[in-house]
Design a protein around this motif. Structure first.
Motif, PDB file in Angstrom:
ATOM      1  N   VAL A 203       0.808  -1.048  -0.221  1.00  0.00           N
ATOM      2  CA  VAL A 203       0.050  -0.026  -0.010  1.00  0.00           C
ATOM      3  C   VAL A 203       0.850   1.230   0.076  1.00  0.00           C
ATOM      4  O   VAL A 203       1.705   1.499   0.898  1.00  0.00           O
ATOM      5  CB  VAL A 203      -0.975   0.027   1.409  1.00  0.00           C
ATOM      6  N   SER A 205       1.209   5.448  -0.090  1.00  0.00           N
ATOM      7  CA  SER A 205       0.639   6.884   0.320  1.00  0.00           C
ATOM      8  C   SER A 205       1.261   7.898  -0.053  1.00  0.00           C
ATOM      9  O   SER A 205       2.567   8.134   0.724  1.00  0.00           O
ATOM     10  CB  SER A 205       0.158   6.512   1.761  1.00  0.00           C
ATOM     11  N   TRP A 215      -3.550   7.210  -2.612  1.00  0.00           N
ATOM     12  CA  TRP A 215      -3.309   6.134  -2.003  1.00  0.00           C
ATOM     13  C   TRP A 215      -3.307   4.881  -3.215  1.00  0.00           C
ATOM     14  O   TRP A 215      -4.219   4.788  -4.057  1.00  0.00           O
ATOM     15  CB  TRP A 215      -4.580   5.424  -0.928  1.00  0.00           C
ATOM     16  N   VAL A 217      -3.016   0.711  -4.046  1.00  0.00           N
ATOM     17  CA  VAL A 217      -2.829  -0.796  -3.410  1.00  0.00           C
ATOM     18  C   VAL A 217      -2.732  -1.759  -4.325  1.00  0.00           C
ATOM     19  O   VAL A 217      -3.061  -1.747  -5.577  1.00  0.00           O
ATOM     20  CB  VAL A 217      -4.345  -0.970  -2.756  1.00  0.00           C
ATOM     21  N   VAL A 236      -7.192  -0.996   2.514  1.00  0.00           N
ATOM     22  CA  VAL A 236      -6.487  -0.107   3.044  1.00  0.00           C
ATOM     23  C   VAL A 236      -6.144  -0.222   4.553  1.00  0.00           C
ATOM     24  O   VAL A 236      -5.331  -0.448   5.108  1.00  0.00           O
ATOM     25  CB  VAL A 236      -6.456   1.376   2.729  1.00  0.00           C
ATOM     26  N   THR A 240      -3.101  -1.558   6.619  1.00  0.00           N
ATOM     27  CA  THR A 240      -2.028  -0.736   7.446  1.00  0.00           C
ATOM     28  C   THR A 240      -2.750  -0.162   8.717  1.00  0.00           C
ATOM     29  O   THR A 240      -2.142   0.480   9.325  1.00  0.00           O
ATOM     30  CB  THR A 240      -1.956   0.253   6.328  1.00  0.00           C
TER      31      THR A 240
END
Length: 374
Positions: A203, A205, A215, A217, A236, A240
């Motif tokens: 992931v 960011s 974001w 993924v 997400v 995370t």
């Protein structure tokens, strides 16, 4: 005499930059773009030092720096632990600006340099090298017309019809994966990127200007389609522990990341540029910048050879292929770090990331991310 010295096919950021570079040298250029309006899609955001240098060359560097967010650095995280932290030095800053804004600045600059050079809603249907010039068939609102150019530059993207028309092979390279991407609200003012290398997959960011954060993924085959905000946010959060603020109506975009290289830089008076010549995975954020580097090299070649009317693009081809190979190897490595892994492989990956982020190697790792040596 040809109608124009250079006909550029495609008004993406790379084609537009080349047009600006050439017009500044007094070269007659037109850019044929099939879309009637600018591309509204969410695309590249990172601008590295080579890209900044290219933008400076067309007098857009200061405008970009005023609008962009400058990253402080980045952290690599796994299962709640920070494995590595990097900072970006002042000589190799990383700027973040959505591609729509970069494109708008390039279009405005080209319009100032050469009003009318950008021909929107002009879809190129074919090119034919006639020896001393190239004949270009263009589909306009009132039918198909032909224009001619001393050179044609195909900057028409990964699926370049011009590359296929020339019969140039499109060779796959290492590095592939499927990802989903969406932008969320972030008013924290945090200017650090975060890469969550989790057991179930990566992931990413990245902070954006104007209180937003992107974001990304990596999708597994077991994941849902991730086409809704709720499904995207669930993944997400599961990986995370963070649930971004995202309206329900947001539709994440799903894309396949792959890497390819064209066997040749072009044929005769038709030259490939940017994504038409090499596809670089967006995981790593180097594709647009690499295309800009190529545009600078191509402009130098055209300016050098135009007086004699005989163009030698072999040096351009060698340099662009070398740079693409380096960028593709790095992107393939980044993608491998984001694969789903468990057990001993997960432990080994964490050790490798910690090692790359250690004091002796930290500067070199930051240099790889910021395109040093490409």
């Amino acid at each position: 005499m040809p109608d124009h010295e250079v006909v550029i096919v495609g008004a993406g950021p790379v084609g537009l930059l080349l047009a600006c570079l050439l017009v500044q040298e007094g070269i007659d250029v037109v850019v044929c773009e099939r879309r009637a309006e600018a591309d509204p899609r969410t695309r590249a955001i990172g601008i590295h030092r080579p890209g900044q240098d290219a933008l400076d060359a067309v007098e857009l560097g200061s405008s970009v720096r005023q609008r962009a967010l400058r990253l402080d650095g980045g952290d690599v995280i796994s299962r709640g632990r920070t494995l590595a932290s990097l900072s970006f030095t002042s000589d190799r800053p990383v700027l973040v600006l959505p591609q729509q804004q970069t494109d708008a600045l390039l279009r405005e600059r080209l319009g100032m340099l050469s009003p009318g050079a950008l021909l929107s809603a002009h879809a190129v249907r074919g090119v034919r090298d006639e020896g001393p010039f190239v004949r270009v068939s263009v589909d306009m609102s009132d039918g198909v017309r032909e224009i001619t150019g001393a050179l044609v530059v195909a900057a028409d993207g990964v699926r370049s019809p011009r590359r296929e028309e020339l019969g140039i092979a499109w060779r796959p390279r290492a590095g592939a994966g499927t990802y989903a991407m969406a932008d969320a609200v972030d008013v924290s003012g945090d200017r650090r990127a975060r890469l969550y290398c989790e057991p179930d997959g990566l992931v990413e960011s990245f902070p954006l200007p104007a209180g937003r954060r992107r974001w990304v993924v990596r999708r597994r085959s077991a994941d849902a389609e991730l086409l809704t905000a709720a499904a995207f946010l669930d993944v997400v959060e599961t990986r995370t522990g963070v649930r971004p603020e995202m309206p329900d109506e947001v539709a994440p975009s799903v894309f396949d990341a792959a890497q390819h290289t064209a066997r040749s830089h072009g044929r005769g008076r038709v030259v490939l540029l940017g994504d038409a010549q090499h596809e670089i995975s967006p995981i790593g954020g180097q594709g647009m910048n690499l295309g800009w580097m190529d545009a600078v090299r191509l402009a130098e070649t055209i300016v050098r050879d135009r007086a004699g009317g005989r163009y030698d693009f072999r040096g351009y081809g060698r340099r662009t292929r070398r740079s693409a190979r380096v960028a593709q190897r790095r992107s393939a490595f980044y993608m491998s770090m984001g694969r789903p892994v468990h057990g001993a492989s997960l432990v080994a990956r964490d050790i490798l990331i910690r090692t790359l982020g250690s004091a002796p190697l930290r500067r070199g790792s930051a240099g790889m991310i910021t395109m040093r040596g490409i």
